[in-house]
Design a protein around this motif. Structure first.
Motif, PDB file in Angstrom:
ATOM      1  N   ARG A  28       0.827  -1.218   0.000  1.00 23.46           N
ATOM      2  CA  ARG A  28       0.000   0.000   0.000  1.00 23.46           C
ATOM      3  C   ARG A  28       0.857   1.263   0.000  1.00 23.46           C
ATOM      4  O   ARG A  28       0.334   2.369  -0.019  1.00 23.46           O
ATOM      5  CB  ARG A  28      -0.930   0.009   1.211  1.00 23.46           C
ATOM      6  CG  ARG A  28      -2.065  -1.010   1.135  1.00 23.46           C
ATOM      7  CD  ARG A  28      -3.058  -0.827   2.281  1.00 23.46           C
ATOM      8  NE  ARG A  28      -2.404  -0.965   3.585  1.00 23.46           N
ATOM      9  CZ  ARG A  28      -2.200  -2.137   4.184  1.00 23.46           C
ATOM     10  NH1 ARG A  28      -2.568  -3.257   3.613  1.00 23.46           N
ATOM     11  NH2 ARG A  28      -1.610  -2.182   5.372  1.00 23.46           N
ATOM     12  N   GLY A  29       2.168   1.090   0.087  1.00 20.39           N
ATOM     13  CA  GLY A  29       3.045   2.261   0.115  1.00 20.39           C
ATOM     14  C   GLY A  29       3.230   2.823   1.507  1.00 20.39           C
ATOM     15  O   GLY A  29       3.564   3.996   1.669  1.00 20.39           O
ATOM     16  N   THR A  30       3.030   1.996   2.526  1.00 19.86           N
ATOM     17  CA  THR A  30       3.273   2.433   3.904  1.00 19.86           C
ATOM     18  C   THR A  30       4.695   2.059   4.289  1.00 19.86           C
ATOM     19  O   THR A  30       5.113   0.914   4.087  1.00 19.86           O
ATOM     20  CB  THR A  30       2.298   1.724   4.873  1.00 19.86           C
ATOM     21  OG1 THR A  30       0.967   1.965   4.427  1.00 19.86           O
ATOM     22  CG2 THR A  30       2.451   2.235   6.296  1.00 19.86           C
ATOM     23  N   ILE A  31       5.436   3.034   4.810  1.00 17.38           N
ATOM     24  CA  ILE A  31       6.786   2.738   5.299  1.00 17.38           C
ATOM     25  C   ILE A  31       6.653   2.187   6.721  1.00 17.38           C
ATOM     26  O   ILE A  31       6.253   2.896   7.644  1.00 17.38           O
ATOM     27  CB  ILE A  31       7.691   3.988   5.254  1.00 17.38           C
ATOM     28  CG1 ILE A  31       7.848   4.457   3.808  1.00 17.38           C
ATOM     29  CG2 ILE A  31       9.058   3.685   5.872  1.00 17.38           C
ATOM     30  CD1 ILE A  31       8.643   5.725   3.629  1.00 17.38           C
ATOM     31  N   ILE A  32       6.946   0.911   6.859  1.00 19.62           N
ATOM     32  CA  ILE A  32       6.713   0.188   8.115  1.00 19.62           C
ATOM     33  C   ILE A  32       7.855   0.402   9.107  1.00 19.62           C
ATOM     34  O   ILE A  32       7.649   0.456  10.312  1.00 19.62           O
ATOM     35  CB  ILE A  32       6.548  -1.322   7.811  1.00 19.62           C
ATOM     36  CG1 ILE A  32       5.213  -1.527   7.102  1.00 19.62           C
ATOM     37  CG2 ILE A  32       6.596  -2.171   9.063  1.00 19.62           C
ATOM     38  CD1 ILE A  32       5.093  -2.855   6.455  1.00 19.62           C
TER      39      ILE A  32
END
Length: 325
Positions: A28-32
């Motif tokens: 989703r394009g989330t930087i974890i």
């Protein structure tokens, strides 16, 4: 079974002239998870790769290990998408042609792709930011240098050799201009990068006697942020530095518009966040210099992504396309 289900993450690495920032990114394009190292601290590229891996591996392990990572994408100055090499980057401590993608692949056993850092930022902006849905735009990154990513008809322009779009090295002061790290004189980045702004400040302070808050900072320590802070406090000299910088950049952008007629020019980096001090002179110079048929057609936008995120997300987007080793 879809391999992205088995390998739900990618890694994005953004190599800047000062810092290297890396992150683990989901679909989703989330930087974890993210971290950083100082780029300039390692004169040997092998030491640098070791240090990045040492800091990155614990983050990878926390997400389930190397087998959960689909690939690594790297954005780097003078990064060649075709060959996975960094070639003769003036702002990095390593000389010559560096096979960086291969070095990371060998070290971690994860397929790795590499592109120019500004191209990576453009991919991030197109996917998640101000250029969402646009097929024609130019990304200008204002950092240690001036980078650019050019998207035409929805595709990144790489040229036949992987190096298209070095707009920071368009010469804006021919013959008499400032010396650039690339070995030529008068490049746009010697004036309109954060380092260029500090250089302008030092030159004006030396040539002039008018009062300025900038005189309270040792000349060699002045940064573009000092200039911005002084401008906000009404410092006339600092405001003049922004006028000079913005005007030069706007003149160059008017020429770039003639090249690809972009729907927007997106400015990225700390300098772009200087508000009207930089945006007004840029816009004015574009309007005064752009060819009549383009007047009013190209939007001037500031990146919607946090400085570190755009390049990390853009670099990581490269990795989804990689095939398993």
């Amino acid at each position: 079974m879809n391999s992205n289900m088995e390998k739900p993450y990618v890694v994005g690495i953004d190599i800047g002239g000062t810092n290297t920032v890396f992150g683990i990114v989901d679909a989703r394009g989330t930087i974890i998870a993210s971290g950083s190292v100082k780029t300039q601290a390692y004169t040997a590229v092998e030491e640098y790769v070791d240090e990045v891996c040492k800091n990155l591996l614990p983050l990878v392990i926390a997400q389930g290990g190397v087998e959960k990572i689909k690939g690594i994408g790297i954005g780097a100055p003078n990064g060649n998408f075709y060959s996975g090499t960094i070639e003769f980057a003036p702002n990095l401590p390593w000389r010559g042609i560096i096979p960086l993608a291969a070095m990371f692949e060998e070290r971690l056993g994860i397929p790795t792709a590499l592109t120019n850092d500004a191209n990576a930022a453009a991919v991030g902006e197109m996917t998640y930011g101000a250029a969402r849905g646009m097929k024609d735009f130019i990304m200008i990154t204002l950092g240690t240098g001036v980078g650019s990513g050019i998207v035409i008809n929805g595709q990144m322009v790489y040229g036949h050799d992987g190096f298209a779009g070095e707009l920071g090295h368009v010469i804006v002061r021919r013959g008499t201009g400032r010396m650039c790290g690339c070995g030529r004189k008068g490049c746009l980045e010697t004036y309109c990068s954060a380092t260029g702004v500090a250089r302008t400040a030092r030159e004006l302070l030396a040539a002039r006697t008018d009062e300025s808050l900038l005189r309270n900072v040792p000349a060699e320590n002045i940064t573009s942020k000092d200039v911005y802070d002084a401008a906000v406090q009404g410092d006339k000299l600092a405001q003049e530095i922004f006028d000079f910088t913005g005007t030069l950049l706007g003149e160059a952008l008017a020429d770039f518009i003639a090249f690809s007629s972009p729907e927007a020019i997106v400015l990225f980096g700390g300098l772009a966040k200087s508000g009207d001090y930089i945006m007004k002179p840029i816009q004015k110079a574009i309007e005064e210099n752009v060819l009549n048929i383009y007047k009013g057609k190209t939007k001037l936008l500031v990146s919607e992504l946090k400085d570190s995120d755009a390049a990390v997300l853009g670099a990581s987007a490269l990795a989804w396309e990689l095939k398993d080793l």
